[in-house]
Design a protein around this motif. Structure first.
Motif, mmCIF file in Angstrom:
data_model
loop_
_atom_site.group_PDB
_atom_site.id
_atom_site.type_symbol
_atom_site.label_atom_id
_atom_site.label_comp_id
_atom_site.label_asym_id
_atom_site.label_seq_id
_atom_site.Cartn_x
_atom_site.Cartn_y
_atom_site.Cartn_z
ATOM 1 N N SER A 77 -60.821 52.660 -64.273
ATOM 2 C CA SER A 77 -60.848 51.827 -63.075
ATOM 3 C C SER A 77 -59.547 51.994 -62.311
ATOM 4 O O SER A 77 -58.529 52.417 -62.850
ATOM 5 C CB SER A 77 -61.053 50.355 -63.445
ATOM 6 O OG SER A 77 -59.998 49.903 -64.271
ATOM 7 N N ASN A 102 -57.051 49.654 -59.934
ATOM 8 C CA ASN A 102 -56.763 48.267 -59.585
ATOM 9 C C ASN A 102 -55.994 48.232 -58.263
ATOM 10 O O ASN A 102 -55.015 48.945 -58.109
ATOM 11 C CB ASN A 102 -55.878 47.599 -60.649
ATOM 12 C CG ASN A 102 -56.366 47.841 -62.049
ATOM 13 O OD1 ASN A 102 -57.516 48.182 -62.260
ATOM 14 N ND2 ASN A 102 -55.496 47.675 -63.017
ATOM 15 N N GLY A 123 -54.553 45.164 -55.528
ATOM 16 C CA GLY A 123 -54.466 43.730 -55.297
ATOM 17 C C GLY A 123 -53.253 43.403 -54.469
ATOM 18 O O GLY A 123 -52.413 44.247 -54.186
ATOM 19 N N SER A 180 -56.503 52.763 -65.012
ATOM 20 C CA SER A 180 -56.816 52.521 -66.428
ATOM 21 C C SER A 180 -57.910 53.472 -66.913
ATOM 22 O O SER A 180 -59.092 53.123 -66.921
ATOM 23 C CB SER A 180 -57.278 51.076 -66.623
ATOM 24 O OG SER A 180 -56.310 50.173 -66.196
ATOM 25 N N GLY A 221 -53.416 51.950 -69.701
ATOM 26 C CA GLY A 221 -53.349 51.317 -68.388
ATOM 27 C C GLY A 221 -51.944 51.403 -67.816
ATOM 28 O O GLY A 221 -50.951 51.410 -68.555
ATOM 29 N N GLU A 237 -49.764 49.917 -64.185
ATOM 30 C CA GLU A 237 -49.840 49.098 -62.980
ATOM 31 C C GLU A 237 -48.462 49.023 -62.335
ATOM 32 O O GLU A 237 -47.465 48.773 -63.025
ATOM 33 C CB GLU A 237 -50.329 47.705 -63.360
ATOM 34 C CG GLU A 237 -50.663 46.827 -62.197
ATOM 35 C CD GLU A 237 -51.302 45.531 -62.663
ATOM 36 O OE1 GLU A 237 -52.532 45.474 -62.717
ATOM 37 O OE2 GLU A 237 -50.540 44.597 -62.990
ATOM 38 N N GLN A 277 -60.706 38.296 -68.547
ATOM 39 C CA GLN A 277 -60.520 39.484 -67.720
ATOM 40 C C GLN A 277 -61.872 39.932 -67.189
ATOM 41 O O GLN A 277 -62.845 39.993 -67.936
ATOM 42 C CB GLN A 277 -59.913 40.640 -68.529
ATOM 43 C CG GLN A 277 -58.470 40.446 -68.889
ATOM 44 C CD GLN A 277 -57.880 41.700 -69.519
ATOM 45 O OE1 GLN A 277 -58.424 42.795 -69.414
ATOM 46 N NE2 GLN A 277 -56.749 41.522 -70.183
ATOM 47 N N ARG A 316 -63.524 43.185 -65.452
ATOM 48 C CA ARG A 316 -63.240 44.602 -65.218
ATOM 49 C C ARG A 316 -64.442 45.297 -64.608
ATOM 50 O O ARG A 316 -65.579 44.918 -64.853
ATOM 51 C CB ARG A 316 -62.897 45.319 -66.523
ATOM 52 C CG ARG A 316 -61.601 44.887 -67.160
ATOM 53 C CD ARG A 316 -61.336 45.706 -68.387
ATOM 54 N NE ARG A 316 -60.143 45.285 -69.103
ATOM 55 C CZ ARG A 316 -59.815 45.737 -70.297
ATOM 56 N NH1 ARG A 316 -60.579 46.617 -70.914
ATOM 57 N NH2 ARG A 316 -58.720 45.316 -70.878
#
Length: 186
Positions: free
Chosen positions: A31, A33, A35, A55, A73, A75, A177, A179
């Motif tokens: 995925s 992310n 945000g 991730s 993962g 970030e 979470q 996902r």
């Protein structure tokens, strides 16, 4: 044919069969992310943050129902805050690594269980040189389990909801979470 030629031909066929079998048994997923939004350090220090992450995961199919593999993962977090006219900056990278298992049933529903170790940063609210905010790093363990949906196909997507059974009780972070991501050959 000589005995050496027969052995070489059998060995080559066996290697090709194992390679094909491994390709069929592996599936890939992951995925991205994204945000961000308004965030305040306190009632006098408003600001904004931006988050981007990746991730990836690889699963090995033991049979058509059960698979397992690694998941990592990463970030990146960036923020800017206004403290009495001075712009304070925040920049940090968080990462995690772990293993997961999935059990497919009803063709489109799966049970997902995962253990991962994550390294994340938090703000100390101390201002360093160049108006950068100081961060500290903390390591946490997570034991996640939940249900997910994947409609199937060679290239598909999945959505799943997980509960963190090792989440600290004395925090405002929720132990849930949500996902979503893409899968190939799941």
């Amino acid at each position: 044919q000589s005995k050496i030629t027969k052995k070489t031909t059998k060995s080559k066929a066996k290697t090709e069969k194992n390679t094909i079998n491994l390709k069929e048994r592996l599936w890939y997923g992951g995925s991205i992310n994204l945000g961000g939004g308004s965030y305040s350090l306190d009632q006098f220090t408003p600001g904004n943050i931006f988050i981007i992450g990746l991730s990836p995961m690889v699963g090995y199919k033991f049979n058509k129902y059960l698979s397992a593999g690694p998941r990592i993962g990463w970030e990146y977090n960036y923020g800017r805050f206004n403290y009495q006219g001075t712009i304070l900056k925040y920049s940090a990278a968080d990462y995690s690594f772990g293993v997961f298992g999935r059990l497919k049933f009803l063709n489109v529903i799966f049970l997902h269980a995962e253990f991962n170790r994550s390294s994340s940063t938090y703000l100390t609210n101390i201002v360093l040189a160049n108006n950068k905010l100081e961060t500290n790093r903390v390591w946490d363990n997570h034991l996640l389990a939940g249900l997910g949906y994947n409609p199937g196909g060679i290239l598909s997507y999945d959505l799943y909801l997980l509960w963190d059974f090792l989440a600290p009780k004395n925090t405002t972070n929720l132990p849930v979470q949500i996902r979503g991501g893409l899968t190939y050959n799941f």
